[in-house]
Design a protein around this motif. Sequence first.
Motif, PDB file in Angstrom:
ATOM      1  N   ASP A 159       0.834  -1.204   0.000  1.00 58.10           N
ATOM      2  CA  ASP A 159       0.000   0.000   0.000  1.00 58.10           C
ATOM      3  C   ASP A 159       0.867   1.252   0.000  1.00 58.10           C
ATOM      4  O   ASP A 159       1.981   1.246   0.541  1.00 58.10           O
ATOM      5  CB  ASP A 159      -0.895   0.018   1.245  1.00 58.10           C
ATOM      6  CG  ASP A 159      -1.941  -1.076   1.219  1.00 58.10           C
ATOM      7  OD1 ASP A 159      -2.351  -1.472   0.115  1.00 58.10           O
ATOM      8  OD2 ASP A 159      -2.331  -1.546   2.318  1.00 58.10           O
ATOM      9  N   PRO A 160       0.372   2.343  -0.576  1.00 57.77           N
ATOM     10  CA  PRO A 160       1.132   3.594  -0.512  1.00 57.77           C
ATOM     11  C   PRO A 160       1.136   4.119   0.919  1.00 57.77           C
ATOM     12  O   PRO A 160       0.177   3.902   1.676  1.00 57.77           O
ATOM     13  CB  PRO A 160       0.343   4.533  -1.439  1.00 57.77           C
ATOM     14  CG  PRO A 160      -1.043   3.984  -1.447  1.00 57.77           C
ATOM     15  CD  PRO A 160      -0.894   2.496  -1.317  1.00 57.77           C
ATOM     16  N   PRO A 161       2.198   4.794   1.322  1.00 55.44           N
ATOM     17  CA  PRO A 161       2.250   5.318   2.696  1.00 55.44           C
ATOM     18  C   PRO A 161       1.341   6.520   2.863  1.00 55.44           C
ATOM     19  O   PRO A 161       0.996   7.204   1.892  1.00 55.44           O
ATOM     20  CB  PRO A 161       3.716   5.722   2.852  1.00 55.44           C
ATOM     21  CG  PRO A 161       4.156   6.064   1.466  1.00 55.44           C
ATOM     22  CD  PRO A 161       3.421   5.128   0.555  1.00 55.44           C
ATOM     23  N   ASP A 162       0.955   6.771   4.099  1.00 54.06           N
ATOM     24  CA  ASP A 162       0.219   7.983   4.437  1.00 54.06           C
ATOM     25  C   ASP A 162       1.247   9.085   4.683  1.00 54.06           C
ATOM     26  O   ASP A 162       1.939   9.091   5.700  1.00 54.06           O
ATOM     27  CB  ASP A 162      -0.629   7.743   5.694  1.00 54.06           C
ATOM     28  CG  ASP A 162      -1.537   8.916   6.024  1.00 54.06           C
ATOM     29  OD1 ASP A 162      -1.254  10.042   5.565  1.00 54.06           O
ATOM     30  OD2 ASP A 162      -2.515   8.719   6.768  1.00 54.06           O
ATOM     31  N   LYS A 163       1.358   9.999   3.736  1.00 58.73           N
ATOM     32  CA  LYS A 163       2.402  11.018   3.801  1.00 58.73           C
ATOM     33  C   LYS A 163       2.207  12.003   4.959  1.00 58.73           C
ATOM     34  O   LYS A 163       3.130  12.736   5.311  1.00 58.73           O
ATOM     35  CB  LYS A 163       2.460  11.791   2.475  1.00 58.73           C
ATOM     36  CG  LYS A 163       2.879  10.954   1.260  1.00 58.73           C
ATOM     37  CD  LYS A 163       4.331  10.558   1.321  1.00 58.73           C
ATOM     38  CE  LYS A 163       4.773   9.752   0.111  1.00 58.73           C
ATOM     39  NZ  LYS A 163       4.844  10.548  -1.127  1.00 58.73           N
ATOM     40  N   ASP A 164       1.001  12.008   5.544  1.00 54.38           N
ATOM     41  CA  ASP A 164       0.777  12.912   6.676  1.00 54.38           C
ATOM     42  C   ASP A 164       1.707  12.585   7.840  1.00 54.38           C
ATOM     43  O   ASP A 164       2.094  13.479   8.600  1.00 54.38           O
ATOM     44  CB  ASP A 164      -0.680  12.848   7.148  1.00 54.38           C
ATOM     45  CG  ASP A 164      -1.620  13.600   6.226  1.00 54.38           C
ATOM     46  OD1 ASP A 164      -1.133  14.455   5.457  1.00 54.38           O
ATOM     47  OD2 ASP A 164      -2.830  13.345   6.267  1.00 54.38           O
ATOM     48  N   PHE A 165       2.061  11.309   7.990  1.00 63.58           N
ATOM     49  CA  PHE A 165       3.007  10.941   9.052  1.00 63.58           C
ATOM     50  C   PHE A 165       4.350  11.641   8.832  1.00 63.58           C
ATOM     51  O   PHE A 165       4.978  12.125   9.777  1.00 63.58           O
ATOM     52  CB  PHE A 165       3.219   9.424   9.084  1.00 63.58           C
ATOM     53  CG  PHE A 165       2.109   8.661   9.738  1.00 63.58           C
ATOM     54  CD1 PHE A 165       2.022   8.584  11.115  1.00 63.58           C
ATOM     55  CD2 PHE A 165       1.142   8.017   8.977  1.00 63.58           C
ATOM     56  CE1 PHE A 165       1.000   7.870  11.737  1.00 63.58           C
ATOM     57  CE2 PHE A 165       0.121   7.308   9.582  1.00 63.58           C
ATOM     58  CZ  PHE A 165       0.036   7.232  10.960  1.00 63.58           C
ATOM     59  N   MET A 166       4.792  11.677   7.578  1.00 66.59           N
ATOM     60  CA  MET A 166       6.066  12.306   7.262  1.00 66.59           C
ATOM     61  C   MET A 166       5.976  13.827   7.448  1.00 66.59           C
ATOM     62  O   MET A 166       6.908  14.451   7.980  1.00 66.59           O
ATOM     63  CB  MET A 166       6.493  11.959   5.835  1.00 66.59           C
ATOM     64  CG  MET A 166       7.849  12.496   5.435  1.00 66.59           C
ATOM     65  SD  MET A 166       8.656  11.528   4.150  1.00 66.59           S
ATOM     66  CE  MET A 166       7.468  11.618   2.816  1.00 66.59           C
ATOM     67  N   ILE A 167       4.864  14.413   7.045  1.00 67.02           N
ATOM     68  CA  ILE A 167       4.702  15.867   7.133  1.00 67.02           C
ATOM     69  C   ILE A 167       4.736  16.325   8.590  1.00 67.02           C
ATOM     70  O   ILE A 167       5.450  17.273   8.942  1.00 67.02           O
ATOM     71  CB  ILE A 167       3.393  16.302   6.444  1.00 67.02           C
ATOM     72  CG1 ILE A 167       3.493  16.073   4.933  1.00 67.02           C
ATOM     73  CG2 ILE A 167       3.089  17.769   6.742  1.00 67.02           C
ATOM     74  CD1 ILE A 167       2.165  16.185   4.198  1.00 67.02           C
ATOM     75  N   VAL A 168       3.981  15.644   9.458  1.00 67.95           N
ATOM     76  CA  VAL A 168       3.947  16.086  10.859  1.00 67.95           C
ATOM     77  C   VAL A 168       5.298  15.829  11.547  1.00 67.95           C
ATOM     78  O   VAL A 168       5.703  16.594  12.434  1.00 67.95           O
ATOM     79  CB  VAL A 168       2.792  15.427  11.645  1.00 67.95           C
ATOM     80  CG1 VAL A 168       1.447  15.907  11.135  1.00 67.95           C
ATOM     81  CG2 VAL A 168       2.868  13.913  11.634  1.00 67.95           C
TER      82      VAL A 168
END
Length: 272
Positions: A159-168
């Motif tokens: 699955d593609p990652p949830d980029k919100d984890f990286m942003i925060v």
Amino acid sequence: MYFQKLMTELFKRILDGNKRVQEAACSAFATLEEEACTELVPYLSYILETLVFAFSRYQHKNLLILYDAIGTLADSVGNHLNQESYVQKLMPPLLEKWHSLSDDDKDLFPLLECLSSVATALQSGFLPYAGPVFQRSVRLIEKNLSESVNHSANPEACDPPDKDFMIVALDLLSGLAEGLEGNIEGLVAQSRLLLLLYQCVQDLLAEVRQSSFALLGDLTKACFLHVKPHIASFMPILAENLNPDFISVCNNATWAVGEIAIQLGSKKTPEG
């Protein structure tokens, strides 16, 4: 006089037994914080006692609003929060929540945002807590980048990652760099952060690049020693992102270029 009466009644409602009253009161207080700013300083001890006690009463939905209220308080009063008695009240419940959440729990988002504001406000007062927070933030970025590579290589199986984890996580590291300033140098030195950041600034998602350039600028101000060896790699990417079609990305890239220029300029000696 009236302000103190308002605060007293509002705090009673923040600790009300009814969840909807809690939600409305905590949201109202967050709005008050934005307007009152440093007028809140004389009441900080009382405010923190109330908000910390709310941790033991609030459940999932209202906890998210509580994080916002604490983050807004930090933004509003700034380094007035950096007193040992305040730090000792505030940090234990935040760290308890921090340790209780897994790396893939989306409740990390508001908590990381809250911690970013707190770290910036506490400045050196956050130093005793900085190591684990820094390391986990770097780990979240590394995990997200790895998941992105796996998805690109095998999109059907991964699955593609949830980029919100990286942003925060990037934003929290920015808060740490801004708050700790030169004290972050040792943490950066022992990490792969600059190598990971080089991948982040090339991300296809504009919001990731926006946060990445902000962190690059903050690291340039805080510990240029570790940014300098990577400037030749970062500058072409910064130049590519000076595109006003993505105004927030462009602004942060421009600011990062300016901070790098300031640091390079300050190292030159004038010709006699």
